[in-house]
Design a protein around this motif. Structure first.
Motif, PDB file in Angstrom:
ATOM      1  N   LEU A  60      10.095  12.614   8.909  1.00 41.36           N
ATOM      2  CA  LEU A  60       8.833  12.667   9.650  1.00 41.36           C
ATOM      3  C   LEU A  60       7.911  13.699   9.016  1.00 41.36           C
ATOM      4  O   LEU A  60       8.249  14.889   8.943  1.00 41.36           O
ATOM      5  N   LEU A  61       6.747  13.247   8.551  1.00 40.43           N
ATOM      6  CA  LEU A  61       5.762  14.118   7.915  1.00 40.43           C
ATOM      7  C   LEU A  61       4.435  14.044   8.654  1.00 40.43           C
ATOM      8  O   LEU A  61       4.138  13.037   9.311  1.00 40.43           O
ATOM      9  N   PHE A  62       3.638  15.089   8.502  1.00 36.40           N
ATOM     10  CA  PHE A  62       2.321  15.121   9.134  1.00 36.40           C
ATOM     11  C   PHE A  62       1.269  15.525   8.109  1.00 36.40           C
ATOM     12  O   PHE A  62       1.529  16.359   7.229  1.00 36.40           O
ATOM     13  N   GLY A  63       0.090  14.922   8.235  1.00 36.76           N
ATOM     14  CA  GLY A  63      -0.972  15.233   7.295  1.00 36.76           C
ATOM     15  C   GLY A  63      -2.345  15.125   7.929  1.00 36.76           C
ATOM     16  O   GLY A  63      -2.553  14.396   8.904  1.00 36.76           O
ATOM     17  N   TYR A  64      -3.280  15.861   7.343  1.00 33.51           N
ATOM     18  CA  TYR A  64      -4.680  15.824   7.793  1.00 33.51           C
ATOM     19  C   TYR A  64      -5.359  14.577   7.274  1.00 33.51           C
ATOM     20  O   TYR A  64      -5.124  14.135   6.139  1.00 33.51           O
ATOM     21  N   VAL A  65      -6.230  13.996   8.103  1.00 32.30           N
ATOM     22  CA  VAL A  65      -7.105  12.931   7.630  1.00 32.30           C
ATOM     23  C   VAL A  65      -8.296  12.794   8.576  1.00 32.30           C
ATOM     24  O   VAL A  65      -8.175  13.028   9.772  1.00 32.30           O
ATOM     25  N   ASN A  66      -9.441  12.487   8.013  1.00 35.82           N
ATOM     26  CA  ASN A  66     -10.564  11.962   8.780  1.00 35.82           C
ATOM     27  C   ASN A  66     -10.612  10.487   8.421  1.00 35.82           C
ATOM     28  O   ASN A  66     -10.979  10.119   7.301  1.00 35.82           O
ATOM     29  N   LEU A  67     -10.214   9.641   9.335  1.00 36.45           N
ATOM     30  CA  LEU A  67      -9.942   8.243   9.008  1.00 36.45           C
ATOM     31  C   LEU A  67     -11.090   7.534   8.313  1.00 36.45           C
ATOM     32  O   LEU A  67     -10.866   6.666   7.467  1.00 36.45           O
ATOM     33  N   ASN A  68     -12.303   7.879   8.667  1.00 33.69           N
ATOM     34  CA  ASN A  68     -13.440   7.199   8.067  1.00 33.69           C
ATOM     35  C   ASN A  68     -13.965   7.884   6.815  1.00 33.69           C
ATOM     36  O   ASN A  68     -15.000   7.497   6.276  1.00 33.69           O
ATOM     37  N   VAL A  69     -13.218   8.896   6.330  1.00 29.53           N
ATOM     38  CA  VAL A  69     -13.651   9.621   5.138  1.00 29.53           C
ATOM     39  C   VAL A  69     -12.621   9.552   4.013  1.00 29.53           C
ATOM     40  O   VAL A  69     -12.949   9.224   2.873  1.00 29.53           O
ATOM     41  N   ASP A  70     -11.340   9.847   4.318  1.00 29.07           N
ATOM     42  CA  ASP A  70     -10.392  10.028   3.213  1.00 29.07           C
ATOM     43  C   ASP A  70      -9.019   9.421   3.441  1.00 29.07           C
ATOM     44  O   ASP A  70      -8.049   9.848   2.836  1.00 29.07           O
ATOM     45  N   ILE A  71      -8.907   8.397   4.295  1.00 28.51           N
ATOM     46  CA  ILE A  71      -7.612   7.743   4.473  1.00 28.51           C
ATOM     47  C   ILE A  71      -7.125   7.125   3.168  1.00 28.51           C
ATOM     48  O   ILE A  71      -5.919   7.064   2.903  1.00 28.51           O
ATOM     49  N   ASP A  72      -8.038   6.693   2.304  1.00 27.70           N
ATOM     50  CA  ASP A  72      -7.627   6.038   1.061  1.00 27.70           C
ATOM     51  C   ASP A  72      -7.013   7.013   0.067  1.00 27.70           C
ATOM     52  O   ASP A  72      -6.427   6.600  -0.936  1.00 27.70           O
ATOM     53  N   VAL A  73      -7.104   8.317   0.351  1.00 27.88           N
ATOM     54  CA  VAL A  73      -6.488   9.327  -0.514  1.00 27.88           C
ATOM     55  C   VAL A  73      -4.996   9.476  -0.217  1.00 27.88           C
ATOM     56  O   VAL A  73      -4.204   9.838  -1.093  1.00 27.88           O
ATOM     57  N   VAL A  74      -4.587   9.161   1.004  1.00 23.74           N
ATOM     58  CA  VAL A  74      -3.258   9.521   1.491  1.00 23.74           C
ATOM     59  C   VAL A  74      -2.153   8.625   0.937  1.00 23.74           C
ATOM     60  O   VAL A  74      -1.072   9.096   0.606  1.00 23.74           O
ATOM     61  N   PHE A  75      -2.441   7.331   0.807  1.00 26.27           N
ATOM     62  CA  PHE A  75      -1.413   6.387   0.378  1.00 26.27           C
ATOM     63  C   PHE A  75      -1.894   5.549  -0.799  1.00 26.27           C
ATOM     64  O   PHE A  75      -3.076   5.259  -0.927  1.00 26.27           O
ATOM     65  N   ALA A  76      -0.948   5.149  -1.631  1.00 23.96           N
ATOM     66  CA  ALA A  76      -1.265   4.259  -2.737  1.00 23.96           C
ATOM     67  C   ALA A  76      -1.528   2.856  -2.204  1.00 23.96           C
ATOM     68  O   ALA A  76      -1.051   2.489  -1.126  1.00 23.96           O
ATOM     69  N   PRO A  77      -2.264   2.052  -2.941  1.00 20.89           N
ATOM     70  CA  PRO A  77      -2.477   0.665  -2.509  1.00 20.89           C
ATOM     71  C   PRO A  77      -1.155  -0.067  -2.322  1.00 20.89           C
ATOM     72  O   PRO A  77      -0.195   0.146  -3.061  1.00 20.89           O
ATOM     73  N   ALA A  78      -1.117  -0.917  -1.290  1.00 22.15           N
ATOM     74  CA  ALA A  78       0.029  -1.785  -1.013  1.00 22.15           C
ATOM     75  C   ALA A  78       1.340  -1.006  -0.897  1.00 22.15           C
ATOM     76  O   ALA A  78       2.373  -1.422  -1.411  1.00 22.15           O
ATOM     77  N   SER A  79       1.319   0.126  -0.200  1.00 28.98           N
ATOM     78  CA  SER A  79       2.516   0.967  -0.091  1.00 28.98           C
ATOM     79  C   SER A  79       2.990   1.176   1.343  1.00 28.98           C
ATOM     80  O   SER A  79       4.098   1.673   1.561  1.00 28.98           O
ATOM     81  N   VAL A  80       2.183   0.827   2.336  1.00 27.29           N
ATOM     82  CA  VAL A  80       2.494   1.088   3.744  1.00 27.29           C
ATOM     83  C   VAL A  80       2.965  -0.205   4.409  1.00 27.29           C
ATOM     84  O   VAL A  80       2.394  -1.273   4.179  1.00 27.29           O
ATOM     85  N   ASP A  81       3.988  -0.090   5.243  1.00 26.58           N
ATOM     86  CA  ASP A  81       4.508  -1.259   5.950  1.00 26.58           C
ATOM     87  C   ASP A  81       3.822  -1.499   7.293  1.00 26.58           C
ATOM     88  O   ASP A  81       3.668  -2.641   7.712  1.00 26.58           O
ATOM     89  N   ARG A  82       3.436  -0.416   7.970  1.00 24.44           N
ATOM     90  CA  ARG A  82       2.816  -0.614   9.281  1.00 24.44           C
ATOM     91  C   ARG A  82       1.958   0.593   9.645  1.00 24.44           C
ATOM     92  O   ARG A  82       2.398   1.738   9.522  1.00 24.44           O
ATOM     93  N   PHE A  83       0.736   0.331  10.092  1.00 24.88           N
ATOM     94  CA  PHE A  83      -0.129   1.355  10.692  1.00 24.88           C
ATOM     95  C   PHE A  83      -0.127   1.155  12.204  1.00 24.88           C
ATOM     96  O   PHE A  83      -0.233   0.027  12.699  1.00 24.88           O
ATOM     97  N   HIS A  84      -0.029   2.267  12.941  1.00 27.89           N
ATOM     98  CA  HIS A  84      -0.132   2.247  14.403  1.00 27.89           C
ATOM     99  C   HIS A  84      -1.384   3.015  14.806  1.00 27.89           C
ATOM    100  O   HIS A  84      -1.528   4.197  14.466  1.00 27.89           O
ATOM    101  N   LEU A  85      -2.303   2.367  15.496  1.00 27.60           N
ATOM    102  CA  LEU A  85      -3.480   3.023  16.055  1.00 27.60           C
ATOM    103  C   LEU A  85      -3.360   2.905  17.568  1.00 27.60           C
ATOM    104  O   LEU A  85      -3.629   1.841  18.145  1.00 27.60           O
ATOM    105  N   LEU A  86      -2.931   3.984  18.223  1.00 27.93           N
ATOM    106  CA  LEU A  86      -2.548   3.932  19.622  1.00 27.93           C
ATOM    107  C   LEU A  86      -3.511   4.724  20.493  1.00 27.93           C
ATOM    108  O   LEU A  86      -3.665   5.936  20.335  1.00 27.93           O
ATOM    109  N   PHE A  87      -4.174   4.024  21.376  1.00 23.59           N
ATOM    110  CA  PHE A  87      -5.052   4.623  22.369  1.00 23.59           C
ATOM    111  C   PHE A  87      -6.099   5.556  21.743  1.00 23.59           C
ATOM    112  O   PHE A  87      -6.167   6.740  22.066  1.00 23.59           O
TER     113      PHE A  87
END
Length: 218
Positions: free
Chosen positions: A84-111
């Motif tokens: 389990l890791l935690f990281g800073y992000v402003n979703l509408n600014v730099d989410i594309d910095v956090v992960f490589a293309p086609a590398s994530v299996d599931r995003f959860h956007l909850l409430f």
């Protein structure tokens, strides 16, 4: 302990500077292990439960409030959740910095924060550019899982993801066009537990990248 602010303005100058960092997979996890991400994790109760249930998987909690992240890291270390890791992000600014293309299996956007005042609607998280970024970082067949207890917010998210102008990103609603998913195949977040205790409805959406079959499990 000092109370952490529940709301911050993601459009303020402080947060509009790219500061996110790439997430590095812990060496003890298999190179091809699944990666799931909670967007706007706050106290991360969902991420903690998910990581404990799936020790073979890398769970990542992202948030804009760095004091939340610091506390979550301490708790993860205390509970020995090395996946389990935690990281800073402003979703509408730099989410594309956090992960490589086609590398994530599931995003959860909850409430996500509903930002009820009309003047604050521009702060709502889902917009076309973010939808495209999330799709680009998902593996083929990867999932965007969204839940809200505010119907107007859920409907706005659905309208954005299913807008014909975004058909090229390849998201397919697994409940059918303009359909909500019944039930919850995942762990329940603290907000979801509270919502259900109040006998209120959770509006859930599950989008898969590409013309893929309904996911067979969590």
């Amino acid at each position: 302990m000092r109370k952490i602010r529940q709301h911050v303005n993601p459009l303020s100058a402080h947060f509009m500077v790219t500061r996110a960092q790439p997430v590095a997979r812990p060496p003890e996890l298999a190179p091809g292990c699944p990666i799931e991400v909670e967007l706007g994790c706050a106290d991360a109760e969902f991420s903690f439960a998910r990581a404990a249930a799936r020790p073979d998987m890398l769970m990542v909690g992202l948030d804009i409030r760095e004091p939340c992240l610091a506390r979550n890291r301490v708790r993860a270390a205390e509970e020995r959740l090395s996946n389990l890791l935690f990281g800073y992000v402003n979703l509408n600014v730099d989410i594309d910095v956090v992960f490589a293309p086609a590398s994530v299996d599931r995003f959860h956007l909850l409430f996500p924060d509903p930002w009820v005042k009309k003047s604050h609607h521009k702060r709502r998280v889902i917009e076309p550019a973010l939808v495209a970024s999330l799709a680009a970082q998902l593996r083929p067949g990867g999932e965007l899982h969204v839940a809200s207890d505010v119907f107007d917010v859920a409907l706005e998210i659905m309208a954005t993801v299913e807008d014909p102008s975004l058909a090229h990103v390849g998201f397919v609603n697994q409940a059918g066009p303009w359909g909500f998913w019944r039930g919850n195949p995942f762990e329940a977040s603290r907000r979801e537990q509270t919502t259900l205790r109040r006998e209120q409805r959770v509006w859930r959406m599950r989008y898969v990248r590409g013309d893929m079959a309904v996911p067979t499990g969590p």
